[in-house]
Design an enzyme around this catalytic site. Structure first.
Site, short mmCIF file in Angstrom:
data_model
loop_
_atom_site.label_atom_id
_atom_site.label_comp_id
_atom_site.label_asym_id
_atom_site.label_seq_id
_atom_site.Cartn_x
_atom_site.Cartn_y
_atom_site.Cartn_z
NE ARG A 99 39.77 38.33 53.83
CZ ARG A 99 39.25 39.31 54.00
NH1 ARG A 99 37.98 39.65 53.40
NH2 ARG A 99 39.71 40.75 54.25
N GLY A 322 45.51 44.08 55.79
CA GLY A 322 46.19 43.22 56.95
C GLY A 322 46.36 41.80 56.49
CD GLU A 323 42.54 39.52 56.19
OE1 GLU A 323 42.51 38.54 55.23
OE2 GLU A 323 41.50 40.01 56.64
N GLY A 324 48.66 39.59 56.56
CA GLY A 324 49.57 39.25 55.63
C GLY A 324 50.04 39.80 54.26
#
Length: 375
Positions: A99, A322-324
């Protein structure tokens, strides 16, 4: 009866050291590069100095990405481009390094911690370190039922607090905070609309993977229906999280507040973290001084929440994943601000007075001398 008293956070959370911030500003004025020439980096350096209570500011040596994960029952309505219950697949991809947050974290040398709060998958499919804090399997469908029981909401909130303590005790000096969820932006939209007193359409965005117009209308309707359920419990923030939030959102809120108690600065990534921060502000009004908005994701709910907290995003790159990931993009700027604030040399003392001030003083002395001669 719950033993968790949210009012305690008001007393426990202090603002970053204002005196140290003034010292940092004074030091900045003495450095060889004029104040303002570095733009927002000056402000970031001073914010860090106040958070660390240190001048010169210390470098960020042990940053960490912390992601709270969960599936939301409202995703069954087709409000997301991802399938309901699909957050577990995202978590596996993060752990396997595929990711955006994984790639950026490797490049920057930052550790990533994923905490499963309510993933809708078999816990045996994920590492024990990820699933050990799980409160339930999937949060409830907030348009027609509560996301959590009161007991589950408190357990999730306390888990967030415990994770914040673990990070502080391990030496983490800055956290990039985000979520891994399917349906999470819908729950976040409800929280923002409820706390800001706005309609569903004002906070309904397209999500990380953009949804089409029909899905947007379904999402807007779900937020509208959940908003009706949220308004009667606005006075109780933990009940609000139980009614229309979710286990991951409750944990993020607890993490944010306990990080402020422990004086660990947090970089907020995305609309979910922003919505939880807004809940945190309602609980402890000083807490947002410890948080930094990483970027503008384009989600209207995030914009509304950050505006309410007077937090200005560091970046505007249109990152919606998203997801940091957006938080990690902002991290090098924060580290650069710390380095510049600490390492730029100061002007020599004999160069403290600006040239125009010296010329002005010389002119005054000359006028005074001429006046004396006339007399």
């Amino acid at each position: 009866m719950s033993s968790l008293n949210l009012d305690d956070f008001t007393d426990l959370i202090e603002r970053p050291d204002g005196g140290v911030r003034r010292d940092a500003e004074a030091r900045r004025e003495r450095q060889i590069v004029p104040p303002g020439a570095l733009g927002r980096l000056d402000e970031l350096g001073e914010w860090l100095a106040a958070a660390q209570s240190a001048v010169p500011v210390r470098p960020i040596e042990q940053p960490r990405v912390v992601l709270f994960a969960g599936d939301h029952g409202v995703a069954e309505l087709g409000v997301s481009a991802r399938p309901a219950g699909g957050a577990g697949d995202l978590v596996r991809e993060i752990l396997e390094g595929g990711r955006p947050v994984s790639v950026l974290a490797r490049r920057l040398g930052v550790g990533v911690r994923v905490v499963d709060m309510a993933l809708d998958c078999d816990p045996e499919t994920l590492p024990e370190a990820v699933v050990r804090h799980r409160v339930r399997r999937g949060s409830g469908r907030i348009d027609v039922e509560d996301a959590l029981t009161a007991e589950e909401a408190e357990a999730a909130f306390r888990t967030g607090m415990a994770v914040a303590d673990e990070e502080a005790d391990s030496g983490t000096d800055l956290v990039v905070l985000g979520d891994v969820s399917v349906g999470g932006t819908t729950a976040a939209g409800v929280l923002v609309a409820a706390l800001c007193g706005t309609d569903a359409s004002v906070v309904t965005g397209r999500g990380g993977v953009a949804i089409d117009d029909l899905a947007w209308m379904r999402k807007c309707a779900a937020i509208r229906d959940a908003l009706r359920r949220a308004r009667p419990v606005l006075g109780d923030q933990l009940q609000l999280l139980a009614t229309v939030g979710g286990a991951d959102l409750a944990a993020i809120t607890g993490f944010l507040l306990q990080s402020a108690v422990r004086k660990v600065p947090v970089v907020l990534d995305g609309v979910v973290a922003a919505a939880c921060a807004l809940v945190g502000q309602r609980i402890a009004f000083r807490a947002p001084d410890w948080w930094l908005a990483a970027h503008d994701s384009g989600e209207p709910g995030q914009t509304k929440a950050l505006d309410r907290m007077a937090l200005e995003p560091v970046l505007d790159q249109g990152v919606r994943v998203g997801e940091g990931a957006g938080g990690l993009l902002a991290l090098p700027l924060v580290q650069a601000a710390a380095a510049l604030a600490a390492e730029l040399p100061e002007r020599p003392e004999d160069a403290e007075k600006p040239a125009d001030a010296v010329d002005s003083a010389d002119s005054v002395d000359s006028v005074d001398s001429e006046a004396a001669e006339v007399e």
